[in-house]
Motif scaffolding. Structure first.
Motif, PDB file in Angstrom:
ATOM      1  N   THR A 141      37.674  35.026  44.133  1.00  0.00           N
ATOM      2  CA  THR A 141      37.077  35.997  45.055  1.00  0.00           C
ATOM      3  C   THR A 141      36.704  37.271  44.305  1.00  0.00           C
ATOM      4  OG1 THR A 141      38.508  35.127  46.781  1.00  0.00           O
ATOM      5  CG2 THR A 141      37.415  37.212  47.254  1.00  0.00           C
ATOM      6  N   VAL A 142      37.614  37.766  43.455  1.00  0.00           N
ATOM      7  CA  VAL A 142      37.352  38.987  42.690  1.00  0.00           C
ATOM      8  C   VAL A 142      36.165  38.770  41.755  1.00  0.00           C
ATOM      9  CG1 VAL A 142      38.252  40.398  40.798  1.00  0.00           C
ATOM     10  CG2 VAL A 142      39.654  39.986  42.818  1.00  0.00           C
ATOM     11  N   GLU A 143      36.172  37.655  41.022  1.00  0.00           N
ATOM     12  CA  GLU A 143      35.099  37.385  40.067  1.00  0.00           C
ATOM     13  C   GLU A 143      33.743  37.321  40.747  1.00  0.00           C
ATOM     14  OE1 GLU A 143      35.299  34.088  37.132  1.00  0.00           O
ATOM     15  OE2 GLU A 143      37.439  34.572  37.221  1.00  0.00           O
ATOM     16  N   GLN A 144      33.702  36.582  41.867  1.00  0.00           N
ATOM     17  CA  GLN A 144      32.414  36.396  42.531  1.00  0.00           C
ATOM     18  C   GLN A 144      31.963  37.656  43.247  1.00  0.00           C
ATOM     19  OE1 GLN A 144      33.118  32.894  44.843  1.00  0.00           O
ATOM     20  NE2 GLN A 144      32.668  31.535  43.126  1.00  0.00           N
ATOM     21  N   THR A 145      32.862  38.289  44.008  1.00  0.00           N
ATOM     22  CA  THR A 145      32.455  39.452  44.785  1.00  0.00           C
ATOM     23  C   THR A 145      32.179  40.659  43.901  1.00  0.00           C
ATOM     24  OG1 THR A 145      34.088  38.648  46.330  1.00  0.00           O
ATOM     25  CG2 THR A 145      32.981  40.696  46.909  1.00  0.00           C
ATOM     26  N   TYR A 146      33.133  40.967  43.010  1.00  0.00           N
ATOM     27  CA  TYR A 146      33.001  42.199  42.233  1.00  0.00           C
ATOM     28  C   TYR A 146      31.920  42.061  41.177  1.00  0.00           C
ATOM     29  CZ  TYR A 146      34.197  46.500  39.900  1.00  0.00           C
ATOM     30  OH  TYR A 146      34.147  47.750  39.363  1.00  0.00           O
ATOM     31  N   LYS A 153      40.006  44.636  49.188  1.00  0.00           N
ATOM     32  CA  LYS A 153      39.953  45.887  48.433  1.00  0.00           C
ATOM     33  C   LYS A 153      39.777  45.606  46.946  1.00  0.00           C
ATOM     34  CE  LYS A 153      40.092  50.253  49.297  1.00  0.00           C
ATOM     35  NZ  LYS A 153      39.293  50.887  50.356  1.00  0.00           N
ATOM     36  N   LEU A 154      40.568  44.658  46.426  1.00  0.00           N
ATOM     37  CA  LEU A 154      40.464  44.312  45.003  1.00  0.00           C
ATOM     38  C   LEU A 154      39.095  43.720  44.688  1.00  0.00           C
ATOM     39  CD1 LEU A 154      43.894  42.745  43.985  1.00  0.00           C
ATOM     40  CD2 LEU A 154      42.859  44.826  43.088  1.00  0.00           C
ATOM     41  N   ALA A 155      38.604  42.879  45.597  1.00  0.00           N
ATOM     42  CA  ALA A 155      37.301  42.250  45.380  1.00  0.00           C
ATOM     43  C   ALA A 155      36.197  43.304  45.369  1.00  0.00           C
ATOM     44  CB  ALA A 155      37.025  41.198  46.445  1.00  0.00           C
ATOM     45  N   GLY A 156      36.436  44.442  46.032  1.00  0.00           N
ATOM     46  CA  GLY A 156      35.469  45.531  46.026  1.00  0.00           C
ATOM     47  C   GLY A 156      35.644  46.431  44.805  1.00  0.00           C
ATOM     48  N   GLY A 157      36.548  46.032  43.914  1.00  0.00           N
ATOM     49  CA  GLY A 157      36.743  46.790  42.680  1.00  0.00           C
ATOM     50  C   GLY A 157      37.609  48.022  42.859  1.00  0.00           C
TER      51      GLY A 157
END
Lengths: 100, 92
Positions: free
Chosen positions: A90-95, B36-40
Motif C-alpha cells: 500500500t505504501v509503495e503504490q500509494t506514496y 497516513k503512512l501511505a500518504g507519506g
C-alpha cells in the motif's frame, strides 16, 4: 500533518460512534494492550498491518559521541516492527504513485 | 497476541460497549495509520513510538533464480521507532 492519539480519538468518535471519553480511552487502551503484551515477552501480530517482535541484544562496545570515551552498551531487549506485505505494498503504490 | 485477541481484551475493558465496537475501533485505528503512512506522513504516539517512511534508493539487484541483473527502483518502507516508555518497559 503528523497523526496523533488525539486524531485517532476524533476518528473513533466520528466513524465508530464512541463518545469522546470512550474514544480517548479506547486509543489509550489499544496501545497499552500492545505495550503490556510486549512487556510480558509476547509478540503482537496485527494481520494486514504488521508484527511487533522482540529481540534480545547482547552487550556491545559503544562510544560516547561527545567525549569519544569507550563505554559498553549493555545487553537489552528491544522491540522491532515488521510491516506486513499488505502495508508495504500500500505504501509503495500509494506514496510512490503520488510523488510522480 | 493477535488482532482478534487484542479486540477481545479491549472489549473486556469496556463492558458498556459491544464486541463489535472494539472490533470496529481496532480496524479503524489500523486503517487510519495505514492511510497516513501511505500518504507519506508520520505517526507519533507518545509513550509508544513513531512510524515513518524510510527511503531506499534504486539499486542493481539479481534474480536469485536466474542470476540475471535487474534494476530495483527506489522505494519507501515503513519504519517504527519505539518510544521511551515502550523501550523501558520491554527492556529486562
Amino acid at each position: 500533518m503528523t497523526l496523533t492519539k488525539a486524531d485517532l480519538a476524533d476518528m473513533l468518535f466520528e466513524q465508530v460512534g464512541l463518545n469522546k471519553r470512550e474514544a480517548k480511552d479506547m486509543v489509550e487502551a489499544f496501545f497499552e494492550e500492545i505495550r503490556t503484551s510486549l512487556e510480558d515477552g509476547e509478540i503482537v501480530k496485527l494481520s494486514g498491518f504488521g508484527n511487533f517482535e522482540l529481540r534480545q541484544k547482547s552487550e556491545r562496545p559503544g562510544r560516547n559521541p561527545k567525549t569519544g570515551e569507550g563505554i559498553p552498551i549493555t545487553a537489552r531487549r528491544v522491540v522491532t516492527f515488521h510491516a506486513s506485505q499488505k502495508l508495504k505494498t500500500t505504501v509503495e503504490q500509494t506514496y510512490a504513485g503520488s510523488r510522480k | 497476541m493477535t488482532k482478534s485477541e487484542l479486540i477481545a481484551k479491549l472489549a473486556a475493558r469496556f463492558p458498556q460497549l459491544v464486541m463489535k465496537d472494539a472490533e470496529l475501533s481496532v480496524k479503524a485505528i489500523l486503517d487510519a495509520m495505514t492511510e497516513k503512512l501511505a500518504g507519506g506522513k508520520r505517526i507519533e504516539i507518545r509513550g509508544f513510538g513513531s512510524f515513518s517512511l524510510n527511503y531506499r534508493p534504486p539499486r542493481l539487484g539479481r534474480n536469485p533464480k536466474t542470476g540475471e541483473k535487474v534494476q530495483v527502483p527506489e522505494k519507501y518502507v515503513p519504519h517504527f521507532k519505539a518510544g521511551k516508555e515502550l523501550r523501558e518497559r520491554v527492556d529486562i
